[in-house]
Structure formats: C-alpha cells, structure tokens
Design an enzyme around this catalytic site. Structure first.
Site, short mmCIF file in Angstrom:
data_model
loop_
_atom_site.label_atom_id
_atom_site.label_comp_id
_atom_site.label_asym_id
_atom_site.label_seq_id
_atom_site.Cartn_x
_atom_site.Cartn_y
_atom_site.Cartn_z
N SER A 1 0.76 -1.15 -0.14
CA SER A 1 -0.08 0.29 -0.36
C SER A 1 0.99 1.07 0.09
O SER A 1 1.99 1.36 0.86
CB SER A 1 -0.71 0.17 1.04
OG SER A 1 -1.33 1.36 1.33
N GLY B 1 -16.14 -7.82 -9.97
CA GLY B 1 -15.75 -7.27 -8.07
C GLY B 1 -16.68 -5.94 -6.86
O GLY B 1 -17.14 -5.03 -7.35
N GLY B 2 -15.33 -5.69 -6.14
CA GLY B 2 -15.48 -4.77 -5.59
C GLY B 2 -16.23 -3.20 -6.30
O GLY B 2 -16.56 -2.44 -6.22
N LYS C 1 -12.31 -4.22 3.14
CA LYS C 1 -14.08 -3.70 2.13
C LYS C 1 -15.55 -3.97 2.48
O LYS C 1 -16.18 -3.22 2.88
CB LYS C 1 -13.98 -3.32 0.91
CG LYS C 1 -12.48 -2.22 0.81
CD LYS C 1 -12.52 -2.07 -0.60
CE LYS C 1 -11.31 -1.29 -0.75
NZ LYS C 1 -10.95 -0.49 -2.30
N SER D 1 -1.09 4.34 0.60
CA SER D 1 -1.40 5.38 1.23
C SER D 1 -0.48 5.87 1.54
O SER D 1 -1.53 7.00 2.08
CB SER D 1 -2.65 4.41 2.26
OG SER D 1 -3.54 4.46 0.92
N ASN E 1 -18.06 -9.81 -17.45
CA ASN E 1 -17.32 -10.70 -16.25
C ASN E 1 -16.49 -11.60 -16.67
O ASN E 1 -17.36 -12.09 -17.27
CB ASN E 1 -17.80 -10.81 -14.93
CG ASN E 1 -16.65 -10.80 -13.85
OD1 ASN E 1 -15.96 -10.07 -13.90
ND2 ASN E 1 -17.34 -11.68 -13.14
N GLY F 1 -4.91 3.76 -13.08
CA GLY F 1 -5.21 3.81 -11.77
C GLY F 1 -4.55 4.75 -10.82
O GLY F 1 -5.78 5.23 -9.40
N ASP G 1 -13.97 5.19 -3.03
CA ASP G 1 -13.71 4.85 -4.06
C ASP G 1 -14.20 5.33 -5.58
O ASP G 1 -13.78 5.45 -6.52
CB ASP G 1 -13.70 3.11 -3.77
CG ASP G 1 -12.19 2.16 -3.32
OD1 ASP G 1 -11.52 3.34 -3.35
OD2 ASP G 1 -12.20 1.27 -3.28
N THR H 1 -16.39 -14.45 -14.69
CA THR H 1 -17.33 -15.81 -14.46
C THR H 1 -19.15 -15.21 -13.50
O THR H 1 -19.51 -14.04 -13.57
CB THR H 1 -17.28 -15.55 -12.75
OG1 THR H 1 -16.31 -16.56 -13.05
CG2 THR H 1 -17.67 -17.13 -11.57
P1 NDP Z 1 -11.72 -8.03 -6.30
O1 NDP Z 1 -11.18 -9.23 -6.36
O2 NDP Z 1 -13.12 -7.90 -6.22
O3 NDP Z 1 -12.56 -8.47 -8.32
C1 NDP Z 1 -11.53 -9.18 -9.19
C2 NDP Z 1 -12.18 -8.75 -10.30
O4 NDP Z 1 -11.23 -8.99 -11.60
C3 NDP Z 1 -12.98 -10.08 -10.84
O5 NDP Z 1 -14.60 -9.34 -11.11
C4 NDP Z 1 -12.70 -11.30 -11.49
O6 NDP Z 1 -13.24 -12.10 -12.35
C5 NDP Z 1 -11.61 -10.53 -12.26
N1 NDP Z 1 -10.33 -11.47 -12.60
C6 NDP Z 1 -9.38 -11.64 -11.93
N2 NDP Z 1 -8.26 -12.20 -12.67
C7 NDP Z 1 -9.18 -12.52 -13.90
C8 NDP Z 1 -8.73 -12.97 -14.89
N3 NDP Z 1 -7.58 -13.60 -15.18
N4 NDP Z 1 -9.03 -12.82 -15.81
C9 NDP Z 1 -10.63 -11.93 -16.69
N5 NDP Z 1 -10.79 -11.42 -14.92
C10 NDP Z 1 -10.42 -11.78 -13.65
O7 NDP Z 1 -11.13 -7.10 -6.80
P2 NDP Z 1 -11.07 -5.74 -6.96
O8 NDP Z 1 -12.87 -5.49 -7.25
O9 NDP Z 1 -10.96 -5.14 -5.19
O10 NDP Z 1 -10.03 -4.90 -7.66
C11 NDP Z 1 -9.89 -5.22 -9.16
C12 NDP Z 1 -9.17 -4.57 -9.52
O11 NDP Z 1 -8.82 -3.29 -9.09
C13 NDP Z 1 -7.63 -4.39 -8.63
O12 NDP Z 1 -6.32 -4.31 -9.92
C14 NDP Z 1 -7.66 -4.09 -7.97
O13 NDP Z 1 -6.01 -3.60 -8.01
C15 NDP Z 1 -8.50 -2.37 -8.63
N6 NDP Z 1 -8.15 -1.68 -7.71
C16 NDP Z 1 -7.57 -0.25 -7.70
C17 NDP Z 1 -7.81 1.32 -6.77
C18 NDP Z 1 -7.58 2.50 -7.02
O14 NDP Z 1 -7.71 3.33 -6.43
N7 NDP Z 1 -6.85 2.46 -8.46
C19 NDP Z 1 -9.02 0.72 -6.22
C20 NDP Z 1 -9.67 -0.59 -5.65
C21 NDP Z 1 -9.50 -1.33 -7.05
P3 NDP Z 1 -14.15 -13.11 -11.82
O15 NDP Z 1 -15.62 -12.66 -11.38
O16 NDP Z 1 -14.26 -14.34 -13.04
O17 NDP Z 1 -13.17 -14.41 -10.23
#
Ligand code: NDP
Length: 305
Positions: free
Chosen positions: A31, A151-152, A88, A33, A173, A270, A124, A175
């Site tokens: 991090s 995801g989140g 979170k 931050s 997505n 980002g 966010d 999945t």
């Molecule tokens: P989550 O773990 O909640 O979600 C991950 C997502 O990525 C899911 O939709 C997952 O799909 C998808 N994913 C993972 N691996 C693959 C792959 N090989 N191929 C395709 N899709 C894939 O993570 P977050 O939502 O918390 O974070 C997502 C991204 O956003 C991260 O890279 C994080 O670093 C970034 N982020 C940046 C921020 C910023 O301030 N710049 C703030 C918050 C997050 P599936 O559902 O199929 O598993």
C-alpha cells in the site's frame, strides 16, 4: 492452533499517535496510502501546526482480527482508517452507521470515528469519478460505460457512474455467477434498462462498433507484468472519442492501456483514482480541503518518475 490476538503495541509499525490515521489490510506491504497521506499532512501542518501531531500508519490486520483492531484503534487515539483487501465488505458487520454511498456500494474503504463509533464511507467511487473527469475530461452524464470485472471495484464504478447520470452501464465478467450477483444488486437500486451484463459467451462486438464508450478495467488482470488485456474486443472497433481507464496503477502501463494507446485513444492508469479517493478520505477526517497535487507528486516520486 492458538489464535494470536491483534495487539497494537506488538505491531511492528505502531507508534503511539496523538491523532492516528491508518490503512488496514492483509497483506498491506504494497500500500502506498501512507506516502500520499503523509505528504498531504506535511503540507497541512505548515498552515495549521496542530496537524503535525497527526500520523498515518500501515497496519497488517488479519480478517479474524478486524473487529478487535477497530476497538483497539479507537481506544488508542486513531480517528480515521482506510480499509483495503480483504476488509472492505466484511467490515459492514461491525458498523452501525454508513454514509449513503457506502450503503449503496455495499463496501467501505474509509472509517471516521464519531464519538466512540466508526462510521463507514466509500470514497472509491468519488475517486474514479474525479479521475475520469480530471484526467480524461469525461462527462458522465448520458455516457456509455463499459466495465470489465464484477468485484468490489467494479461495483463502486457501476454505482458511481449510474449515480452520476450514465445512460448505460455494460458490465463484462469472466464468471457468470459473480456477474449476476452484481447486476441483481444494481437492478435493486437503478432502472434495469441502464444496466447490461455479459460474459465472453454473450458479448456482442457489434454493440461497441464505432460507438463512444468509457472503458474501465476493474479486473485484477494486468497486475502482474506481461498479463494479457481483459478486453477481447479490438480497441480500434470503438468510436474515436472512446476513453480507456485502468484501475491498476502498478505496473503503470498494462497491456489494456498499451493497446488503447496504440489505437490512439485517450487513456490513464488508476493512480488518479487512488489519489482522489485518498484526498476525499483526508478531507472527511480533517474537515479541510486537501490538494490532490501534493499527493500526485508524492506518488510519482515514490515510483521514481
Ligand atoms: P476483486 O477480487 O473483488 O475482483 C476481481 C475481478 O477481477 C473479478 O471480476 C474477477 O473476475 C476479475 N478477474 C480476476 N482475474 C481475472 C482473469 N485472469 N481474467 C479475467 N478477469 C479476472 O478485486 P477488486 O474489485 O477489489 O479490485 C479489482 C482491481 O481494481 C484490482 O486490480 C485492484 O488493484 C484495482 N483497484 C484500484 C483502485 C484504485 O484506487 N486505483 C481501488 C480499488 C481497486 P471473476 O468474478 O470471474 O473472478
């Protein structure tokens, strides 16, 4: 196995604060931050010396210890916390008060102590909105948003862009189950005609051909150097005014961004979202206006730019 209780005093990063801020995660070593907040606090304390007593720590807290950590931190003089993976969503069980955005996003990345109770916020979405507006000159009103991931971070992006007046939000997505969970939640809050979901089985390239979209990577694909782009549609098919935003900032140039750049599209990583969410969090805690510029400079010098 004996569970080791969370103990601030034994924490390697802990120093007794007068007014404490911290980011909690597991793992947390990545991090940046503290870099952003310490730089902004330094500027703030040159204008108002009382802020020189404010500290910002990075604390590794196992999910099982989150509740105990929140209690100990409030007792120890902490008044503001950021939360990152994996806290979170889980933190919702321990909070009595959420602001409107955190409530609708179903996730909290910022806590502020009011009395002896933590209130949850989500900055966010604000961070993303500001990043799109300031870095890529986007107008979200009536825009078409294409979000990769469910995801989140995707949930925050979808909610924020819908709240900001986007005409259409298409979520794609890997999945189907996770996609359906997210679209079901969004349909409870927003007009379902504004929300479309797809997986690779149902994606139709023609929906994007020649049309202007704000394309956002909210997947974690790209975090490791050399990983492919999560976007299966060739960039050049998108309308000329499309923009591409990757929530990933480290590495700074993912395949997703390189492909957008090569096709001549405006794009950004980002870091701006990270900076604007941090700026907003510090504004909540300090009740002062915070300069994003100071945080950008600190982040750039941290990454050696
Ligand atoms: P989550 O773990 O909640 O979600 C991950 C997502 O990525 C899911 O939709 C997952 O799909 C998808 N994913 C993972 N691996 C693959 C792959 N090989 N191929 C395709 N899709 C894939 O993570 P977050 O939502 O918390 O974070 C997502 C991204 O956003 C991260 O890279 C994080 O670093 C970034 N982020 C940046 C921020 C910023 O301030 N710049 C703030 C918050 C997050 P599936 O559902 O199929 O598993």
């Amino acid at each position: 196995m004996r569970e080791i209780p969370f103990s601030l005093e034994e924490h390697p990063c802990f120093s007794s604060p007068k007014v404490g801020l911290a980011v909690l995660g597991h793992p947390i070593a990545h991090s940046i931050s503290p870099v952003l907040h310490k730089a902004a606090l330094e500027v703030l304390s040159t204008k108002e010396p009382s802020f020189s007593h404010w500290t910002y720590e990075r604390l590794d807290v196992h999910p099982k210890e989150l509740r105990r950590a929140l209690d100990q931190l409030s007792d120890a003089g902490f008044i503001g916390l950021n939360l990152t993976i994996p806290h979170k969503v889980e933190v919702l069980d321990f909070l009595e008060h959420l602001d409107d955005e955190a409530s609708i996003m179903g996730a909290v990345n910022t806590l502020a102590l009011h009395g002896n109770k933590w209130t949850g916020y989500n900055t966010d979405g604000y961070g993303l909105k500001m990043a799109l507006e300031k870095e890529l000159s986007c107008d979200l009103v009536d825009a078409k948003i294409f979000i990769l991931g469910a995801g989140g971070a995707a949930r925050a992006a979808a909610t924020q862009t819908l709240l900001s007046g986007a005409n259409l939000v298409h979520i794609h997505n890997r999945t189907a189950k996770n996609l359906n969970n997210l679209t079901t939640l969004l349909h409870q809050e927003f007009d379902s005609e504004r929300i479309i979901g797809s997986t690779s089985q149902t994606l139709n390239d023609a929906d994007f051909c020649g049309k202007d979209w704000i394309v956002i990577n909210a997947t974690s694909l790209g975090l490791k150097l050399g990983e492919p782009s999560p976007l299966s549609i060739p960039c050049k098919q998108f309308g000329k005014q499309s923009v591409f935003y990757d929530m990933i900032y480290n590495p700074p140039r993912t395949k997703f961004l390189c492909e957008a750049e090569a096709s001549g599209f405006r794009n950004a990583n980002g870091l701006s979202m990270l900076v604007y969410q941090a700026k907003r969090a510090l504004e909540i805690w300090s009740n002062r206006e915070i300069s994003a510029e100071t945080m950008f400079e600190a982040a750039k010098s941290h990454f050696g730019d």
